[in-house]
Design a protein around this motif. Structure first.
Motif, PDB file in Angstrom:
ATOM      1  N   LYS A 114     -16.168 -36.776 -61.096  1.00 35.37           N
ATOM      2  CA  LYS A 114     -16.030 -37.667 -59.981  1.00 35.37           C
ATOM      3  C   LYS A 114     -16.744 -36.972 -58.597  1.00 35.37           C
ATOM      4  O   LYS A 114     -17.394 -37.443 -57.689  1.00 35.37           O
ATOM      5  CB  LYS A 114     -14.590 -38.151 -59.741  1.00 35.37           C
ATOM      6  N   THR A 115     -15.894 -35.941 -58.598  1.00 39.02           N
ATOM      7  CA  THR A 115     -16.402 -34.855 -57.294  1.00 39.02           C
ATOM      8  C   THR A 115     -17.714 -34.498 -57.443  1.00 39.02           C
ATOM      9  O   THR A 115     -18.389 -34.779 -56.379  1.00 39.02           O
ATOM     10  CB  THR A 115     -15.439 -33.717 -57.108  1.00 39.02           C
ATOM     11  N   SER A 118     -19.903 -37.518 -56.537  1.00 41.01           N
ATOM     12  CA  SER A 118     -20.014 -37.867 -55.223  1.00 41.01           C
ATOM     13  C   SER A 118     -20.704 -36.958 -53.986  1.00 41.01           C
ATOM     14  O   SER A 118     -21.412 -37.565 -53.202  1.00 41.01           O
ATOM     15  CB  SER A 118     -18.521 -38.012 -54.551  1.00 41.01           C
ATOM     16  N   GLY A 136     -12.461 -37.509 -51.107  1.00 35.76           N
ATOM     17  CA  GLY A 136     -12.281 -36.976 -52.448  1.00 35.76           C
ATOM     18  C   GLY A 136     -11.583 -35.966 -52.712  1.00 35.76           C
ATOM     19  O   GLY A 136     -10.728 -35.224 -51.587  1.00 35.76           O
ATOM     20  N   THR A 137     -11.374 -35.335 -53.760  1.00 37.27           N
ATOM     21  CA  THR A 137     -10.794 -34.181 -54.016  1.00 37.27           C
ATOM     22  C   THR A 137     -10.613 -32.843 -52.986  1.00 37.27           C
ATOM     23  O   THR A 137      -9.708 -32.471 -52.941  1.00 37.27           O
ATOM     24  CB  THR A 137     -10.667 -33.734 -55.669  1.00 37.27           C
ATOM     25  N   TYR A 140     -12.273 -34.841 -47.295  1.00 39.68           N
ATOM     26  CA  TYR A 140     -12.676 -36.060 -46.511  1.00 39.68           C
ATOM     27  C   TYR A 140     -13.789 -35.598 -45.581  1.00 39.68           C
ATOM     28  O   TYR A 140     -13.450 -34.922 -44.744  1.00 39.68           O
ATOM     29  CB  TYR A 140     -11.527 -36.763 -45.978  1.00 39.68           C
ATOM     30  N   THR A 152      -6.558 -37.052 -54.110  1.00 34.87           N
ATOM     31  CA  THR A 152      -7.903 -37.416 -54.240  1.00 34.87           C
ATOM     32  C   THR A 152      -8.348 -38.459 -53.728  1.00 34.87           C
ATOM     33  O   THR A 152      -9.518 -38.658 -53.293  1.00 34.87           O
ATOM     34  CB  THR A 152      -8.217 -37.640 -56.023  1.00 34.87           C
ATOM     35  N   THR A 153      -7.629 -39.646 -53.814  1.00 36.92           N
ATOM     36  CA  THR A 153      -7.870 -41.001 -53.118  1.00 36.92           C
ATOM     37  C   THR A 153      -6.737 -40.918 -51.985  1.00 36.92           C
ATOM     38  O   THR A 153      -5.522 -41.138 -52.460  1.00 36.92           O
ATOM     39  CB  THR A 153      -7.952 -42.213 -54.135  1.00 36.92           C
ATOM     40  N   GLU A 174     -14.099 -40.994 -54.285  1.00 36.35           N
ATOM     41  CA  GLU A 174     -13.140 -40.920 -55.825  1.00 36.35           C
ATOM     42  C   GLU A 174     -12.207 -41.748 -55.834  1.00 36.35           C
ATOM     43  O   GLU A 174     -11.380 -41.852 -54.866  1.00 36.35           O
ATOM     44  CB  GLU A 174     -12.947 -39.459 -55.763  1.00 36.35           C
ATOM     45  N   SER A 176      -9.051 -42.338 -58.048  1.00 31.82           N
ATOM     46  CA  SER A 176      -8.385 -41.853 -59.476  1.00 31.82           C
ATOM     47  C   SER A 176      -7.526 -43.053 -59.884  1.00 31.82           C
ATOM     48  O   SER A 176      -7.072 -43.853 -59.544  1.00 31.82           O
ATOM     49  CB  SER A 176      -7.345 -40.644 -58.821  1.00 31.82           C
TER      50      SER A 176
END
Length: 490
Positions: A114-115, A118, A136-137, A140, A152-153, A174, A176
């Motif tokens: 995901k990271t 992104s 994201g993780t 921001y 993460t979110t 992202e 989760s």
């Protein structure tokens, strides 16, 4: 905004409201300590703290109205709802005037990737002259300002506020499984929903892998009417998701190795610079990507497919991929003076660890060492599989502390020793102090060796260790400086 406007947005989550008052709201809060006069307070039934206990404090601080789940009579307008988390997302979206509608929003879910996906997408979009926020993780990023992430979110209130403050054309997010279960993206509307993969993780939170998958599919309940999905077909879960989305009549663009996929990956070369081809619409695009590993081929291919569907020219995407600078704490490489390569990565699942170790193998590492641990009070069922993977693919490994999260040092040390004895294949040992484990690997590193430090990525330590450092990267840089000093003195 008037309270009545928020009530309209609650829809079916509204259970009861008996009050003619319609105050003008100054803001929304879910923390009673932050409430200011005129705010709407939303009482959340948390896992450790119940926000309903703080309703009176919110009122004392000036709350103009309260949303909650319990049957109550209070001095200000009270809205009873079936689920406060769901109501918070809808109320926040209404208060901030549905900010996701002013952006092109790309949601990314999946166990791994995901990271990285992104960050690749953000890089491509900016290379194409677009502005892009990222949530994201790692961080921001809003209007080119970088903020330390809380999750993460973000929570539903924060995410709506961040989107409202963003002046960027695109927002990459992202998503989760925890966020989906907790309605953190309630009130958002997505243009693109990306699914990277699914593997064994978070089974401390989800009772089964099937429940974990079902949580991931919830993201597609938030698609805009013209929204579409981008799905990796490299696992069975992608195929299952595609069937579900087809039933919902959500357009799906697939990536994989099948002739029927919209993007087909081929001719992969991983030794040295990562090179591969993608085929779309009968056209073959040769791609070069700086980050090593098969998993990064998949990450780059998913970003390529998404960018094409957004409308970015293939030549622009190709150029952008060549110059991708990487992600902090994601396969971040640091060279050792003796010719060894140290890797810092966030990998904390069996699959992610295997991706990292495979990348070292593909680059003909003379010797592979692996340093990793586990987080206390997190999914214990994956630990055995992670140790087995490391024992099978590395020459040596060290089990060490990660975040203890309330678990005692003795308890974690005992578990590390037991896992090593049972599954270590006589390749592993336990050094509980993470910085000392890294120091031992640094001091013994030789030409052509690859040493992978996984689990924390860019995160700061929560435990006090022997060396005066705050993260895995900080530890490596500290050891590098110490070695440089010794050379000068010598």
């Amino acid at each position: 905004m008037r309270l009545s406007k928020v009530l309209e947005a609650l829809g079916g989550s509204l259970k009861k409201y008996i009050n003619d008052a319609d105050p003008d709201l100054a803001g929304i809060q879910m923390d009673s300590r932050k409430v200011k006069p005129g705010d709407l307070f939303v009482a959340i039934s948390g896992y450790q703290i119940d926000g309903h206990q703080f309703i009176q404090e919110a009122i004392d601080n000036g709350a103009a109205a309260v949303i909650g789940e319990n049957e109550l009579e209070i001095a200000v307008p009270y809205i009873q709802v079936f689920d406060s988390r769901l109501a918070l997302g809808r109320a926040a979206s209404a208060y901030y005037q549905h900010p996701s509608r002013k952006h092109t929003v790309i949601g990314i879910t999946g166990t791994n990737g995901k990271t990285t996906v992104s960050y690749i997408l953000k890089h491509i979009l900016e290379h194409a002259g677009k502005s892009c926020s990222l949530l994201g993780t790692v961080s921001y990023i809003i209007n080119n300002e970088v903020y330390k992430p809380s999750n993460t979110t973000p929570d539903a209130l924060q995410i709506q506020e961040l989107m409202a403050n963003s002046n960027d054309e695109f927002v990459v997010l992202e998503v989760s499984s925890h966020a989906l279960k907790q309605y953190r993206i309630e009130g958002l509307e997505l243009d693109y929903g990306l699914f990277t993969n699914l593997s064994h993780d978070h089974l401390d939170y989800h009772p089964t892998i099937e429940d974990y998958f079902e949580a991931k599919t919830l993201m597609y309940n938030y698609m805009k009417q013209e929204g579409s999905a981008v799905v990796s077909m490299l696992t069975e879960w992608g195929e299952k998701l595609t069937d579900l989305l087809s039933a919902k009549e959500i357009p799906v663009y697939s990536m994989g190795n099948n002739e029927t996929d919209d993007l087909k990956i081929g001719d992969i070369k991983l030794n040295g610079a990562t090179r591969f081809e993608v085929k779309m619409g009968g056209i073959v695009y040769p791609l070069t990507f700086p980050s090593p590993g098969l998993h990064n081929v998949y990450n780059a291919a998913m970003a390529f497919l998404t960018a094409i569907k957004i409308g970015i020219h293939p030549d622009v995407i190709t150029d952008a991929l060549k110059t991708f600078p990487g992600v902090p704490g994601r396969f971040e490489m640091i060279s050792h003076p003796e010719g060894a390569t140290f890797i810092i990565d966030y990998a904390h699942t069996k699959d992610a660890i295997e991706y990292c170790l495979q990348a070292a193998q593909e680059h003909d590492a003379v010797k592979i060492k692996h340093i990793f641990g586990f987080r206390g009070e997190r999914d214990k069922t994956k630990r055995e599989h992670m140790v087995k993977a490391s024992a099978a693919m590395s020459d040596e490994f060290i089990l060490t502390f990660d975040d203890l999260n309330g678990v005692s040092e003795d308890e974690m040390e005992d578990e590390l020793k037991e896992l090593n004895e049972r599954f270590g294949m006589n390749k592993g040992k336990v050094i509980t102090d993470r910085t000392i484990a890294i120091q031992e690997a640094w001091e013994s590193a030789g030409m052509g060796e690859w040493i992978l430090i996984t689990g924390k990525g860019p995160e700061e330590y929560q435990t006090i260790y022997g060396l005066p450092t705050s993260s895995d990267k900080d530890t490596l840089l500290y050891l590098q400086k110490q070695q440089d000093k010794e050379k000068i003195i010598g």
